[in-house]
Design a protein around this motif. Structure first.
Motif, short mmCIF file in Angstrom:
data_model
loop_
_atom_site.label_atom_id
_atom_site.label_comp_id
_atom_site.label_asym_id
_atom_site.label_seq_id
_atom_site.Cartn_x
_atom_site.Cartn_y
_atom_site.Cartn_z
N ASN A 19 71.91 11.90 52.80
CA ASN A 19 70.97 13.02 52.66
C ASN A 19 70.78 13.35 51.18
N SER A 20 70.49 12.30 50.41
CA SER A 20 70.28 12.50 48.97
C SER A 20 68.94 11.90 48.54
N VAL A 21 68.34 12.53 47.57
CA VAL A 21 67.07 12.06 47.03
C VAL A 21 67.35 10.80 46.20
N ILE A 22 66.65 9.71 46.54
CA ILE A 22 66.82 8.48 45.77
C ILE A 22 65.56 8.16 44.96
N ALA A 23 64.49 8.89 45.20
CA ALA A 23 63.27 8.73 44.41
C ALA A 23 62.46 10.02 44.51
N GLY A 24 62.15 10.55 43.35
CA GLY A 24 61.32 11.73 43.37
C GLY A 24 61.94 12.90 42.65
N PRO A 25 61.20 13.98 42.69
CA PRO A 25 60.04 14.16 43.55
C PRO A 25 58.85 13.29 43.11
N LEU A 26 58.16 12.78 44.13
CA LEU A 26 56.97 11.96 43.91
C LEU A 26 55.76 12.85 43.61
N ILE A 27 55.82 14.09 44.06
CA ILE A 27 54.84 15.12 43.75
C ILE A 27 55.54 16.46 43.97
N SER A 28 55.17 17.46 43.22
CA SER A 28 55.76 18.78 43.42
C SER A 28 54.72 19.85 43.13
N PHE A 29 54.94 21.01 43.74
CA PHE A 29 54.05 22.15 43.58
C PHE A 29 54.89 23.39 43.29
N ASP A 30 54.54 24.10 42.23
CA ASP A 30 55.23 25.34 41.88
C ASP A 30 54.25 26.23 41.13
N PRO A 31 53.71 27.26 41.76
CA PRO A 31 54.03 27.73 43.11
C PRO A 31 53.32 26.88 44.17
N ALA A 32 53.88 26.93 45.36
CA ALA A 32 53.30 26.24 46.51
C ALA A 32 52.95 27.25 47.59
N TYR A 33 51.81 27.06 48.21
CA TYR A 33 51.39 27.81 49.40
C TYR A 33 51.46 29.33 49.17
N SER A 34 50.87 29.73 48.06
CA SER A 34 50.92 31.12 47.61
C SER A 34 50.22 32.07 48.58
N THR A 35 50.79 33.24 48.71
CA THR A 35 50.16 34.29 49.50
C THR A 35 49.25 35.17 48.64
N SER A 36 49.31 35.00 47.32
CA SER A 36 48.52 35.86 46.43
C SER A 36 47.27 35.20 45.86
N THR A 37 47.13 33.90 46.05
CA THR A 37 45.94 33.19 45.58
C THR A 37 45.51 32.19 46.64
N ALA A 38 44.31 31.67 46.47
CA ALA A 38 43.84 30.62 47.39
C ALA A 38 44.72 29.38 47.22
N ILE A 39 45.03 28.73 48.31
CA ILE A 39 45.86 27.53 48.26
C ILE A 39 44.99 26.36 47.82
N PRO A 40 45.34 25.69 46.72
CA PRO A 40 44.55 24.55 46.27
C PRO A 40 44.50 23.45 47.33
N ALA A 41 43.36 22.81 47.47
CA ALA A 41 43.20 21.74 48.46
C ALA A 41 44.21 20.63 48.25
N ASN A 42 44.61 20.38 46.99
CA ASN A 42 45.55 19.28 46.75
C ASN A 42 46.98 19.61 47.17
N GLN A 43 47.24 20.80 47.72
CA GLN A 43 48.56 21.09 48.26
C GLN A 43 48.65 20.78 49.75
N THR A 44 47.51 20.53 50.39
CA THR A 44 47.52 20.18 51.81
C THR A 44 46.95 18.78 52.07
N SER A 45 46.33 18.19 51.06
CA SER A 45 45.80 16.83 51.17
C SER A 45 46.02 16.16 49.81
N PHE A 46 46.98 15.27 49.77
CA PHE A 46 47.35 14.64 48.50
C PHE A 46 47.91 13.25 48.78
N SER A 47 48.19 12.51 47.73
CA SER A 47 48.79 11.18 47.86
C SER A 47 50.01 11.08 46.98
#
Length: 188
Positions: free
Chosen positions: A121-149
């Motif tokens: 249960n250990s990370v061996i690669a990554g993070p490959l992508i990260s979001f900070d902040p993520a899924y904010s309640t105070s702003t619109a959620i960027p589209a790239n936080q729900t659809s990304f590669s």
């Protein structure tokens, strides 16, 4: 009587919407099954089966005498590879993998996607992508936080056998003490 029934149904709908939060919707993620129920018990199985979008802390609150040491809630919310052998993906080094997140209720936090070795249960690669902040309640959620590669790195044989590795989406909202995760089983 009919009006009371409608009010109860409406209240139940609101509660189920509030309880639901987020999961990977593509590629196929781990789902609950008999191995998960055997490891974590019928109560936790019932919770996750009825709301796969829920948080890991809800599972922790329902640990009981049926919950075995094989129930690893901090690895894919306890969901078992044995229940998901038909969902194993094949990713190559440098393959770009599109990921879709089905988000039902935001909570401001941090999120990332990493490759996790299941034995430790250990990370061996990554993070490959990260979001900070993520899924904010105070702003619109960027589209790239729900659809990304993400681009899968060369894992040098560490993920050659199905069940050894998962691509894990992890979202933690500390302000409300809730953690969400989804896992995609894969080989390389």
């Amino acid at each position: 009587m009919f009006a009371q029934l409608i009010a109860l149904v409406s209240a139940a709908s609101i509660v189920s919407t509030v309880c639901a939060h987020g999961v990977i919707s593509s590629p196929p993620r781990r789902l609950p099954g008999p191995a998960f129920e055997a490891a974590c018990g019928s109560q936790i199985y019932s919770i996750v089966s009825s709301d796969q979008y829920g948080n890991q802390q809800q599972e922790e609150q329902n640990i009981n005498s049926e919950t075995t040491s094989a129930c690893e809630l901090y690895l894919c919310k306890g969901l078992e590879y044995a229940d998901n052998t038909n969902n194993v993906q094949q990713f190559t080094a440098n393959q770009v993998v599109p990921i879709q997140i089905d988000l039902r209720a935001p909570h401001t936090g941090v999120a990332n996607v990493s490759v996790v070795a299941t034995a430790s249960n250990s990370v061996i690669a990554g993070p490959l992508i990260s979001f900070d902040p993520a899924y904010s309640t105070s702003t619109a959620i960027p589209a790239n936080q729900t659809s990304f590669s993400v681009t899968i790195p060369n894992l040098n044989g560490q993920c050659a056998t199905a069940g050894e590795c998962v691509l894990q989406w992890w979202w933690d909202a500390r302000s409300i003490d809730q953690t969400y995760m989804s896992c995609v089983d894969f080989t390389q």
